[in-house]
Design a protein around this motif. Structure first.
Motif, PDB file in Angstrom:
ATOM      1  N   PHE A  41      50.503 -16.918  82.514  1.00  0.00           N
ATOM      2  CA  PHE A  41      51.558 -16.292  82.140  1.00  0.00           C
ATOM      3  C   PHE A  41      52.687 -17.242  81.819  1.00  0.00           C
ATOM      4  O   PHE A  41      53.347 -17.523  81.029  1.00  0.00           O
ATOM      5  CB  PHE A  41      52.104 -15.143  83.108  1.00  0.00           C
ATOM      6  CG  PHE A  41      53.475 -14.804  82.709  1.00  0.00           C
ATOM      7  CD1 PHE A  41      53.740 -13.808  81.645  1.00  0.00           C
ATOM      8  CD2 PHE A  41      54.714 -15.232  83.656  1.00  0.00           C
ATOM      9  CE1 PHE A  41      54.912 -13.466  81.252  1.00  0.00           C
ATOM     10  CE2 PHE A  41      55.774 -14.455  83.430  1.00  0.00           C
ATOM     11  CZ  PHE A  41      55.960 -13.655  82.204  1.00  0.00           C
ATOM     12  N   TRP A  42      52.695 -18.228  82.935  1.00  0.00           N
ATOM     13  CA  TRP A  42      54.007 -19.066  83.074  1.00  0.00           C
ATOM     14  C   TRP A  42      53.950 -20.143  81.825  1.00  0.00           C
ATOM     15  O   TRP A  42      54.810 -20.664  81.199  1.00  0.00           O
ATOM     16  CB  TRP A  42      54.262 -19.716  84.340  1.00  0.00           C
ATOM     17  CG  TRP A  42      55.055 -18.898  85.265  1.00  0.00           C
ATOM     18  CD1 TRP A  42      54.501 -18.100  86.488  1.00  0.00           C
ATOM     19  CD2 TRP A  42      56.500 -18.569  85.210  1.00  0.00           C
ATOM     20  NE1 TRP A  42      55.416 -17.458  86.816  1.00  0.00           N
ATOM     21  CE2 TRP A  42      56.693 -17.808  86.304  1.00  0.00           C
ATOM     22  CE3 TRP A  42      57.473 -19.052  84.463  1.00  0.00           C
ATOM     23  CZ2 TRP A  42      58.096 -17.179  86.471  1.00  0.00           C
ATOM     24  CZ3 TRP A  42      58.676 -18.656  84.805  1.00  0.00           C
ATOM     25  CH2 TRP A  42      58.907 -17.587  85.577  1.00  0.00           C
ATOM     26  N   LEU A  43      52.718 -20.508  81.730  1.00  0.00           N
ATOM     27  CA  LEU A  43      52.342 -21.473  80.659  1.00  0.00           C
ATOM     28  C   LEU A  43      52.725 -21.224  79.335  1.00  0.00           C
ATOM     29  O   LEU A  43      53.376 -21.871  78.483  1.00  0.00           O
ATOM     30  CB  LEU A  43      50.930 -21.820  80.959  1.00  0.00           C
ATOM     31  CG  LEU A  43      50.433 -23.247  79.658  1.00  0.00           C
ATOM     32  CD1 LEU A  43      51.101 -24.465  79.889  1.00  0.00           C
ATOM     33  CD2 LEU A  43      49.094 -23.310  79.904  1.00  0.00           C
ATOM     34  N   SER A  44      52.303 -19.872  79.170  1.00  0.00           N
ATOM     35  CA  SER A  44      52.590 -19.181  77.826  1.00  0.00           C
ATOM     36  C   SER A  44      54.054 -19.022  77.717  1.00  0.00           C
ATOM     37  O   SER A  44      54.437 -19.242  76.596  1.00  0.00           O
ATOM     38  CB  SER A  44      51.841 -17.906  77.724  1.00  0.00           C
ATOM     39  OG  SER A  44      52.222 -17.161  76.488  1.00  0.00           O
ATOM     40  N   GLN A  45      54.624 -18.502  78.515  1.00  0.00           N
ATOM     41  CA  GLN A  45      56.102 -18.322  78.413  1.00  0.00           C
ATOM     42  C   GLN A  45      56.854 -19.605  78.107  1.00  0.00           C
ATOM     43  O   GLN A  45      57.802 -19.640  77.632  1.00  0.00           O
ATOM     44  CB  GLN A  45      56.698 -17.667  79.730  1.00  0.00           C
ATOM     45  CG  GLN A  45      56.340 -16.127  79.782  1.00  0.00           C
ATOM     46  CD  GLN A  45      56.884 -15.235  78.805  1.00  0.00           C
ATOM     47  OE1 GLN A  45      57.925 -14.877  78.541  1.00  0.00           O
ATOM     48  NE2 GLN A  45      55.988 -14.379  78.183  1.00  0.00           N
ATOM     49  N   ILE A  46      56.828 -20.503  79.082  1.00  0.00           N
ATOM     50  CA  ILE A  46      57.254 -21.795  79.039  1.00  0.00           C
ATOM     51  C   ILE A  46      57.204 -22.780  77.440  1.00  0.00           C
ATOM     52  O   ILE A  46      57.922 -23.036  76.891  1.00  0.00           O
ATOM     53  CB  ILE A  46      57.039 -23.008  79.994  1.00  0.00           C
ATOM     54  CG1 ILE A  46      57.468 -22.265  81.294  1.00  0.00           C
ATOM     55  CG2 ILE A  46      57.510 -24.186  79.753  1.00  0.00           C
ATOM     56  CD1 ILE A  46      56.676 -22.976  82.591  1.00  0.00           C
TER      57      ILE A  46
END
Length: 944
Positions: free
Chosen positions: A890-895
């Motif tokens: 999730f964080w990879l996608s958001q960043i």
């Protein structure tokens, strides 16, 4: 509700996953006959009525408990008047119980954020039924309701005549979704898999005749006979203390009673057969050709009870690893005999195991694929494996266990709970990952080559052997005969087969490191906030942004992008390379091809995949922290030393032809492709579906040159890493392997073209298929200026309409099994909106249900959604986001997407505020603004 169809094909390497669960290690070496331990993390108990329970405290995710009700009752127990009713019974538990009248259960759960289908679910198979319920654990009232629901499922379905009749249509629609080539072919050979067995006559979905006409007492009798506590287990894993969970189970299930004169729960078996059985089936709508060989065991499935049993499983796992490594090499050769092939020993159906070999091939290559599978088995039988193969298999085996061990305290509850379900249903072992990892460390060195090699003698035998070939029926294609199969079996047994040669590969991917660049700027973004990241600017202009997390101990995820992609290709270049671009990556890097790379990376957890998309190019990958340097090396070599390998490309094209060759015979796929072509009429850059002519004309030379062009300038790339990152190592590897890449000052942007897909009112009718199945798609689209608040409201509108479609089309009309809507507003490559409604149904209902769907949408446009429906959607979104925040992906996608879409990463911090700010008026406004200017109505109907 998802269903488990006959598991004719088990998952590859399934034996590796049997015991991937936490437990306490035991240091003493046990005797081979010693019973396997059970992990001390779980508490197992039994109530006086015979109900078993499993409980484990697990804090990830927070404030959530995964509940399961497992019942040792499936379709195998049905009498002839009950065909399909084990599965029908599962449906009825969602449609009228003691505490939740019809439709109240789903409505209540949606009201607390539990989504129907995504969270709340169930399945029925031959031997079992399992109900799935995640429930919040931080609210006593919701927790009590969760156990009340489980109690109702265990024996409190009302089974009123009205509710049963209302559900018939839904189950019949589910039956309809299963119709097609695979089902038709399977019906002709299932009796050979389940030879002289009840399993061949008890498919869980049942028969159409019985679903339409069964008597009410038939399903009531099934419930009375088999929904009883001594055939049940309650499993509870989650963020709550064991004592509380145990008391909930005792309070809710101790009162259940077993029926007087209860029926014996019989086991059913397949008989053995001396001869080789052959099934050769073809169908006009079959999309691909497959070959399967089964060497069925003489006895029934052996339970894994002792230390010796477990060690035997390890030996079989190593065998599977090695035989499949060999078969994988064939799929990478020029003119490969199959798209992919694999072998393993495992359950085939019911209580029967088999050594199985399987391949998917082209429509004229079935005999050749069968020959290769037989020859590889025979080669192992004659010569055995090599010591080098065993050593690599041991490394891979241990690496997987080590990763699970390292993340033993980071597992989500939904990854733990199924182990206990299977322990109850099938007596699968649950010693725990600590014990398993320690046992593997001690035992793997002692496993000798002769132990693994000896297995093939038991696996291969002439009796109890079954060969199944399935594929498309079409003009000009000759059907393989049974005699040809028998002749080939005999021929391979007497053939002159050479030993396998295990070619050595170099020990390091990059023996010589490149000249280091440097970090010229370091910044901390959003310091002290939840969305804090750090960024390096490298000496060649490339950027590296990373977020250090503790969600997983043994995981680092990576993405990278540079704007441009195929949007920078001319129309002619795009057409010549569209079928070739992915084939470019089939070549090796720096002289190490795919087969050699598999050997070189044995014992490592690392993956890197380059891509060229429509608007960007880049990488996706993952690695264990200890293998992070190899990830960087692979990135470097994909930039600088991607091999040009015409043979690897030819292999790719051959497999694509085999895979895509008959796929248009599938009505649903053909409909999707035809609709896409219709919507893109007049688009000069639309390349469409890659048919055989397109694959033959794929320009490898041009695709390779364009690849080098797209990856020539590393300074235009931004890399992202999320996970258990070591700051110093990441900086060192970035300087060594990325800052050293060639670059320039040029910065590119994707091109936006003038063409837009059809908008407004259009009708598209398409006829394909012989089964009485239809598909409806209603879509709205167009250009707009991106607005974050409107995007949130459009997304909510899709979720709200999905709720209304289930209520109207499924529960009220009984006309669909599932239906859904989805809405979005996008920024890339230009501001646009998309909203769609889709569902399968019977042909006679297609127009009526399409109109009913639009009527539900128009009601929202006119009146707005209800506060209750919007509240359901908000709660589901917030619950989902709470768990997302603990996920590296999730964080990879958001960043990455914050940069890619040029948006604000602070939206993560404001998510709850933004979702709670959505009003019914906002949803009504976006519906009015975007969904009132006509839509594309597309319907698939069977051929007349």
């Amino acid at each position: 509700m998802k269903r488990t169809l006959p598991r004719v094909l088990n998952t590859l390497f399934a034996c590796f996953l049997l015991t991937a669960y936490v437990g306490n290690s035991q240091s003493k070496t046990a005797e081979p006959s010693t019973t396997l331990p059970i992990t001390s993390e779980v508490k197992i108990g039994k109530l006086s009525n015979g109900l078993t329970y499993y409980i484990q405290n697990n804090g990830k995710p927070e404030d959530k408990v995964e509940l399961r009700l497992a019942i040792k009752a499936g379709s195998i127990l049905e009498t002839k008047d009950q065909l399909g009713l084990a599965h029908f019974m599962e449906h009825m538990n969602f449609n009228g119980t003691k505490h939740f009248k019809k439709n109240e259960l789903v409505d209540y759960l949606q009201g607390i954020g539990v989504e129907f289908g995504a969270d709340l679910n169930a399945y029925t198979s031959f031997d079992e039924t399992v109900y799935i319920l995640p429930i919040p654990s931080d609210d006593p009232e919701k927790l009590d309701k969760g156990f009340e629901i489980l109690q109702d499922w265990a024996g409190n379905a009302l089974l009123t005549e009205e509710d049963i009749d209302d559900e018939r249509g839904v189950v019949i629609e589910e039956y309809r979704t299963r119709l097609g080539a695979s089902t038709r072919m399977q019906s002709k050979y299932l009796d050979k898999i389940a030879y002289k067995s009840r399993y061949a006559e008890r498919l869980p979905i049942g028969t159409l005749d019985n679903l339409e006409n069964f008597k009410y007492e038939s399903i009531r009798n099934f419930q009375k006979d088999w929904y009883r506590p001594n055939l049940m287990a309650v499993i509870a894993v989650g963020d709550l203390d064991v004592e509380t969970l145990e008391q909930k189970i005792k309070d809710n299930f101790s009162g259940l009673t077993n029926p007087k004169n209860e029926k014996k729960r019989d086991e059913y078996y397949s008989e053995n057969h001396k001869e080789t059985l052959v099934a050769i089936e073809w169908d006009e709508e079959a999309t691909g050709s497959q070959v399967s060989i089964y060497y069925k065991d003489q006895g029934n499935t052996k339970k894994t009870k002792t230390i010796k049993d477990y060690r035997d499983n390890m030996v079989e796992g190593l065998f599977d690893q090695m035989i499949n490594n060999r078969l994988a090499e064939f799929s990478n050769k020029p003119n490969p005999p199959f798209i992919f092939g694999f072998s393993y020993n495992g359950r085939i159906i019911g209580n029967k195991d088999a050594y199985q070999s399987f391949a998917q091939t082209n429509e004229t290559g079935q005999l050749e694929a069968l020959k290769v599978l037989l020859e590889e088995n025979e080669r192992v039988k004659r010569y055995g494996f090599k010591a080098s193969e065993l050593e690599r298999a041991k490394k891979d085996y241990l690496a997987r266990l080590e990763r699970q061990f390292n993340d033993k305290d980071k597992r989500e509850s939904n990854r733990i709970v199924n182990a206990y379900v299977q322990h109850f249903l099938r007596e699968n072992p649950i010693p725990g990952i600590e014990w398993t990892f320690e046992f593997a460390q001690k035992q793997l060195p002692s496993i000798q080559l002769k132990e693994v090699n000896s297995l093939i003698t038991d696996f291969l035998h002439d009796d109890n052997r079954l060969v199944i070939l399935t594929g498309p029926k079409k003009d000009g294609l000759k059907k393989v005969t049974e005699q040809e199969v028998i002749d080939l079996l005999n021929k391979v047994e007497n053939a002159d087969i050479e030993d396998y040669e295990d070619e050595a590969v170099r020990e390091e991917l990059m023996p010589v490191k490149p000249k280091k660049g440097s970090i010229v700027q370091q910044t901390t973004n959003n310091e002290g906030k939840l969305n804090e990241t750090k960024t390096f600017v490298l000496s060649n202009g490339a950027k590296v942004t990373y977020k250090k997390t503790d969600f997983k101990n043994d995981e680092i995820l990576m993405e990278a992008f540079s704007y441009g992609g195929t949007s920078l290709y001319s129309n002619e270049e795009l057409k010549e390379t569209s079928s070739a671009n992915r084939g470019v990556f089939e070549a090796g890097i720096d002289g190490v091809d795919k087969n050699e790379m598999a050997k070189l990376t044995s014992g490592k957890i690392v993956r890197v995949s380059p891509f060229i998309g429509g608007n960007s190019e880049g990488f996706r990958g993952s690695a264990s922290p200890k293998d992070l340097e190899m990830m960087f090396q692979m990135i470097h070599l994909y930039f600088t030393k991607l091999d040009k390998d015409p043979e690897a490309f030819a292999s790719y094209i051959s497999k694509q032809k085999a895979f895509l060759g008959n796929i248009l015979s599938n009505p649903s796929i053909s409909f999707s492709i035809a609709l896409s072509e219709y919507l893109n009429e007049g688009n000069p850059r639309y390349t469409g579906f890659p048919d055989e002519e397109a694959l033959d004309n794929a320009n490898y030379d041009l695709a390779y040159e364009k690849y080098k062009e797209r990856f020539a300038n590393a300074g235009d790339f931004h890399f992202y890493f999320v996970g258990n990152v070591d700051d110093d190592k990441l900086a060192e590897y970035a300087e060594t392997y990325i800052a050293s890449l060639p670059s320039s000052e040029e910065r590119e942007m994707y091109k936006v073209f003038d063409f837009r897909p059809k908008t407004g009112s259009h009708e598209f009718n398409y006829n394909k298929g012989t089964e009485p199945k239809s598909q409806v798609r209603l879509s709205f689209s167009g250009e707009t200026e991106y607005n974050k608040d409107e995007a949130n409201a459009m997304n909510a509108l899709g979720e709200i309409l999905s709720i209304k479609l289930i209520e109207k089309l499924r529960e009220e009309e009984g006309g669909v099994y599932g239906a859904g809507a989805r809405g979005s507003i996008n920024k890339i490559p230009y501001g646009s909106y998309n909203f769609s409604i889709s569902f399968p149904c019977g042909p006679d209902n297609a127009e009526k249900l399409a109109d009913a769907s639009i009527a539900e949408l128009e009601k929202i446009i006119k009146e707005g959604p209800t506060e209750a429906d919007l509240d359901k959607v908000k709660k589901a979104m917030l619950l989902s986001r709470k768990e997302d925040l603990q996920q590296n992906r999730f964080w990879l996608s958001q960043i990455k997407n914050a940069d890619y879409n040029k948006s604000d990463l602070d939206s993560i911090l404001n998510f709850e505020e933004n979702i709670n700010a959505i009003t019914t008026q906002n949803v009504q406004d976006v519906a009015k603004k975007y969904l009132t200017d006509g839509y594309v109505k597309a319907i698939l109907m069977p051929e007349k």
